[in-house]
Enzyme design. Structure first.
Site, mmCIF file in Angstrom:
data_model
loop_
_atom_site.group_PDB
_atom_site.id
_atom_site.type_symbol
_atom_site.label_atom_id
_atom_site.label_comp_id
_atom_site.label_asym_id
_atom_site.label_seq_id
_atom_site.Cartn_x
_atom_site.Cartn_y
_atom_site.Cartn_z
ATOM 1 N N LEU A 271 -16.137 -2.994 -2.166
ATOM 2 C CA LEU A 271 -14.780 -3.474 -1.878
ATOM 3 C C LEU A 271 -14.217 -2.637 -0.734
ATOM 4 C CD1 LEU A 271 -12.121 -5.081 -2.616
ATOM 5 C CD2 LEU A 271 -11.532 -3.126 -4.053
ATOM 6 N N HIS B 268 7.606 3.518 -9.454
ATOM 7 C CA HIS B 268 6.471 3.671 -8.529
ATOM 8 C C HIS B 268 5.248 4.208 -9.259
ATOM 9 C CE1 HIS B 268 9.055 2.517 -5.358
ATOM 10 N NE2 HIS B 268 9.778 3.608 -5.340
ATOM 11 N N ASP C 59 5.743 -5.385 -4.808
ATOM 12 C CA ASP C 59 7.200 -5.203 -4.790
ATOM 13 C C ASP C 59 7.785 -5.279 -6.205
ATOM 14 O OD1 ASP C 59 9.645 -4.758 -3.625
ATOM 15 O OD2 ASP C 59 9.918 -6.817 -2.920
#
Ligand code: IPE
Ligand code: IPE
Ligand code: MG
Length: 250
Positions: free
Chosen positions: A133, A39, A22
């Site tokens: 991962l 972004h 955020d």
């Protein structure tokens, strides 16, 4: 530790970290840039955080990238975000694949355009056998939507009421088979869950930092993990230290 860049005993390294990325908008605003530039900067940072996650030996990473509520943002921003998702897949997929990252999606793909949906499915297919991962990308994800969708399918599958258990519900979530997050990190200082993993994070530890997501670097990631390692997870029980103390006093 020779093989880990973390100053934490291996058993204290979380198996699953989830991040609410955020603060991109405020990061951009503070520089006089449009939100979409925030972004983009956030995406650059994500690349660094994924690398660090692999290096730290964490097995599962879940990132909150677009919520079911984020559709309510201006069309320009929503389109910008969809474009970024496609660019990231185009640019990063091969490298992530080579690094052994398995990509998964949590949320619903149905509201995405056919082109972007096809790209996401291709990325999942390409990387499905990787196991260094597991990267869950929460896109068009909402915790309530996930639970509603699970209930729908439990009913459609004709599961009798007495067979509905905690474990069964977990199997019907998008995260089926993934251990619950040990640590949830939220950047930009907001003290709320914003519909993220509301079932799975029932006993997760939280780390909230005022740093905006594009500035959340490896040092701060390390601090989050060290803070986590110093916590005692009690799961509603009594502190083990206290129990030991009461035994020796008896
Ligand atoms: C998080 O940053 C990214 C998404 C929700 C897509 P924000 O865009 O929410 O940034 P702020 O909270 O407005 O600063
Ligand atoms: C949560 O952040 C969603 C993502 C990071 C993708 P928001 O910025 O949408 O959450 P609120 O509106 O501050 O609760
Ligand atoms: Mg926000």
């Amino acid at each position: 530790m020779a093989d880990s860049p973390l100053n934490i005993p291996p058993e204290k390294i979380p198996q699953h970290v989830a991040i609410i990325m955020d603060g991109n908008g405020r990061w951009a605003l503070s520089r006089g840039l449009p939100r979409v530039a925030g972004h983009k900067a956030g995406t650059e940072n994500l690349r660094r955080v994924i690398r660090a996650t692999v290096e730290f030996g964490i097995k599962y990473l879940t990132i909150y990238a677009f919520s079911t509520e984020n559709w309510g943002r201006p069309a320009e921003e929503v389109q910008g975000l969809m474009g970024i998702l496609q660019d990231v897949i185009d640019r990063e997929l091969n490298e992530l694949h080579q690094e052994g990252v398995q990509l998964r999606h949590i949320g619903r793909l149905d509201r995405l355009g056919p082109k972007i949906k096809a790209k996401v499915l291709k990325a999942i297919e390409l990387t499905k056998n990787n196991d260094r991962l597991i990267l869950n990308v929460a896109w068009n994800y909402g915790g309530r939507d996930e639970i509603v969708y699970a209930i729908e399918r439990i009913i459609k599958d004709g599961i009798p009421a007495e067979e509905v258990t905690d474990q069964l519900v977990s199997k019907y979530l998008f995260t089926a088979g993934v251990p619950d997050p040990d640590l949830v990190i939220r950047t930009s200082g907001e003290l709320r869950v914003s519909n993220f993993l509301i079932w799975q994070a029932a006993y997760s530890e939280w780390y909230v930092t005022p740093t905006y997501w594009p500035d959340f670097d490896k040092d701060e990631y390390r601090r989050a993990l060290e803070t986590y390692a110093g916590r005692e997870r009690r799961y509603g029980k009594v502190s083990s230290e206290e129990l030991e103390g009461s035994k020796s006093n008896a």
